[in-house]
Design a protein around this motif. Structure first.
Motif, short mmCIF file in Angstrom:
data_model
loop_
_atom_site.label_atom_id
_atom_site.label_comp_id
_atom_site.label_asym_id
_atom_site.label_seq_id
_atom_site.Cartn_x
_atom_site.Cartn_y
_atom_site.Cartn_z
N LEU A 168 0.81 -1.22 0.00
CA LEU A 168 0.00 0.00 0.00
C LEU A 168 0.85 1.27 0.00
O LEU A 168 0.52 2.25 -0.68
CB LEU A 168 -0.92 0.01 1.22
N PHE A 169 1.93 1.28 0.78
CA PHE A 169 2.65 2.53 1.05
C PHE A 169 4.12 2.52 0.64
O PHE A 169 4.78 3.54 0.75
CB PHE A 169 2.56 2.87 2.55
N GLY A 170 4.63 1.37 0.21
CA GLY A 170 6.04 1.29 -0.15
C GLY A 170 6.91 0.82 1.01
O GLY A 170 6.46 0.73 2.16
N LEU A 186 -3.25 7.73 0.95
CA LEU A 186 -3.39 6.55 0.11
C LEU A 186 -4.43 6.88 -0.96
O LEU A 186 -5.61 7.05 -0.65
CB LEU A 186 -3.85 5.35 0.95
N ASN A 187 -3.97 7.03 -2.18
CA ASN A 187 -4.87 7.46 -3.27
C ASN A 187 -5.59 8.76 -2.91
O ASN A 187 -6.78 8.93 -3.22
CB ASN A 187 -5.88 6.37 -3.61
N ASP A 210 -11.36 11.26 6.70
CA ASP A 210 -12.44 11.72 5.82
C ASP A 210 -13.45 10.59 5.74
O ASP A 210 -13.29 9.65 4.97
CB ASP A 210 -11.90 12.08 4.43
N GLY A 211 -14.50 10.68 6.54
CA GLY A 211 -15.47 9.60 6.64
C GLY A 211 -16.18 9.26 5.35
O GLY A 211 -16.74 8.18 5.21
N THR A 212 -16.16 10.17 4.37
CA THR A 212 -16.83 9.89 3.10
C THR A 212 -16.07 8.85 2.28
O THR A 212 -16.60 8.34 1.29
CB THR A 212 -16.99 11.17 2.26
N ARG A 213 -14.83 8.54 2.66
CA ARG A 213 -14.00 7.65 1.86
C ARG A 213 -13.74 6.30 2.54
O ARG A 213 -12.81 5.58 2.19
CB ARG A 213 -12.69 8.35 1.50
N GLY A 214 -14.60 5.97 3.52
CA GLY A 214 -14.42 4.72 4.25
C GLY A 214 -14.54 3.48 3.39
O GLY A 214 -13.74 2.54 3.50
N ASP A 215 -15.55 3.44 2.55
CA ASP A 215 -15.76 2.27 1.70
C ASP A 215 -14.57 2.08 0.76
O ASP A 215 -14.07 0.95 0.57
CB ASP A 215 -17.06 2.43 0.91
N GLU A 216 -14.10 3.18 0.19
CA GLU A 216 -12.95 3.13 -0.72
C GLU A 216 -11.70 2.62 0.00
O GLU A 216 -10.94 1.80 -0.55
CB GLU A 216 -12.71 4.52 -1.29
N LEU A 217 -11.47 3.09 1.22
CA LEU A 217 -10.29 2.67 1.97
C LEU A 217 -10.36 1.17 2.27
O LEU A 217 -9.37 0.44 2.10
CB LEU A 217 -10.17 3.48 3.26
#
Length: 381
Positions: A168-170, A186-187, A210-217
């Motif tokens: 994920l991060f190198g 991450l992205n 950023d709670g709006t990006r939970g599913d993506e994470l």
């Protein structure tokens, strides 16, 4: 055709940013923690344990809410909440702390993160420390701001978690030391990543900002982890009891003090800084305690899951304590438990009688933690 599970969720309990993802990935049961739903099962708890100790699991622990403390007096205020000496705590460091009341009782046993000189997060076990901290601040005459930020942690735990994090991060992520943190993206998803976790295994916590990006994470981590055997999971009662880790409200509460738990290292009642409970903890240290947390081996058939009530412990017919957390460890092939007992019955080898859900049994006081007592696994790599 297999019937889809129906959950009776209401609006008065908050859902995490990963809630839909956990249902999609097979969560079969939920509990409530810090006024939020938290997944408690993804199938067989024993298989979850083996997934954790052999490969890796991803856990929704967004219910570990953050209390954010900022302002010119933030460091002074945080020290006022805990008996652990924070004078040497560096920016970027994490510490396991206790939060105590005026009687020396434990209100929470969170992880403290220092993001900047005057910027702290308290990553909570299950209790309303946000309200406690805001109440303490009112008459503190300290210049601080206390709030709950939009922060929701995930736990990536297990021996393969490092390889997944490198994907994920190198490779640079391997320089992150045990109980330290780093700000990453991450992205484009803003994160704080720490080498911590409630598993006693090698692991990381990823604090989504950023709670709006939970599913993506969630989906990004699962995709990176599948080649390494990553499974969706839940915090393992088996592994945390093996590691002697506390579960607040079970193994400790506001009627429990640090000395009863053998956590003297987290208390410095003689430090110059003032903190809530200082006088009480000085008295307790000087006078000693009447009860003590111990480890137990419970004899008999394997327990069917962890205890759901406190089991009384007795000696020659007299009640001398209670089992607070008990489970069968398939790795150790024995029933193990944490218990609070009268000091005179706390010596290693002491035999006690315990009333389990399935009937009476013999218990023997043994060393704890029960596995990897020096936390070499979690601190490795």
């Amino acid at each position: 055709m297999e019937q889809k599970a129906e959950f009776g969720f209401g609006t008065q309990i908050r859902k995490s940013p990963y809630f839909d993802a956990t249902v999609r990935w097979g969560a079969t049961a939920f509990s409530v923690y810090n006024h939020m739903y938290i997944p408690r099962e993804f199938g067989d708890p024993e298989q979850n344990f083996w997934n954790l100790v052999n490969e890796a699991i991803l856990c929704d622990v967004a219910a570990e809410r953050q209390v954010e403390i900022t302002g010119p007096d933030a460091a002074t205020f945080v020290q006022r909440l805990t008996p652990r000496d924070l004078s040497e705590m560096a920016v970027g460091q994490c510490k396991y702390i206790l939060i105590t009341n005026a009687d020396g009782g434990i209100l929470n046993d969170p992880i403290l993160l220092r993001l900047a000189e005057n910027h702290f997060w308290i990553s909570l076990a299950d209790s309303d420390i946000l309200l406690w901290a805001q109440g303490v601040a009112i008459n503190s005459e300290l210049d601080v701001t206390i709030r709950e930020p939009d922060v929701s942690p995930l736990q990536l735990q297990g021996p393969q978690s490092g390889e997944i994090m490198k994907t994920l991060f190198g490779d640079d992520i391997m320089d992150l030391r045990y109980y330290w943190l780093r700000e990453l993206e991450l992205n484009g998803i803003p994160l704080i990543v720490s080498r911590t976790g409630w598993s006693s295994e090698l692991g990381y916590e990823l604090y989504l900002q950023d709670g709006t990006r939970g599913d993506e994470l969630w989906e990004t981590i699962m995709a990176a982890g599948l080649p390494f055997g990553l499974k969706p999971g839940h915090t393992s009662a088996i592994r945390r009891i093996e590691g002697g880790m506390l579960s607040y409200h079970a193994d400790a509460d506001m009627g429990t003090n640090p000395y009863e738990l053998g956590m003297d290292r987290l208390v410095n009642p003689d430090m110059e800084a003032d903190f809530i409970g200082k006088a009480a903890l000085q008295r307790i240290r000087d006078n000693g305690v009447s009860r003590k947390q111990v480890g137990l081996r419970i004899e008999g058939a394997p327990l069917k899951g962890p205890n759901t009530s406190f089991w009384p412990l007795s000696h020659q017919g007299e009640t001398v304590g209670k089992v607070t957390s008990a489970v069968y460890s398939p790795r150790l092939e024995r029933n193990i438990a944490l218990a609070m007992v009268a000091v005179e019955h706390s010596a290693l080898g002491t035999e006690l009688d315990v009333q389990t859900l399935s009937g009476p049994a013999r218990a023997v006081v043994i060393d704890k933690p029960f596995f990897d007592p020096r936390k070499k696994i979690a601190a490795s790599a």
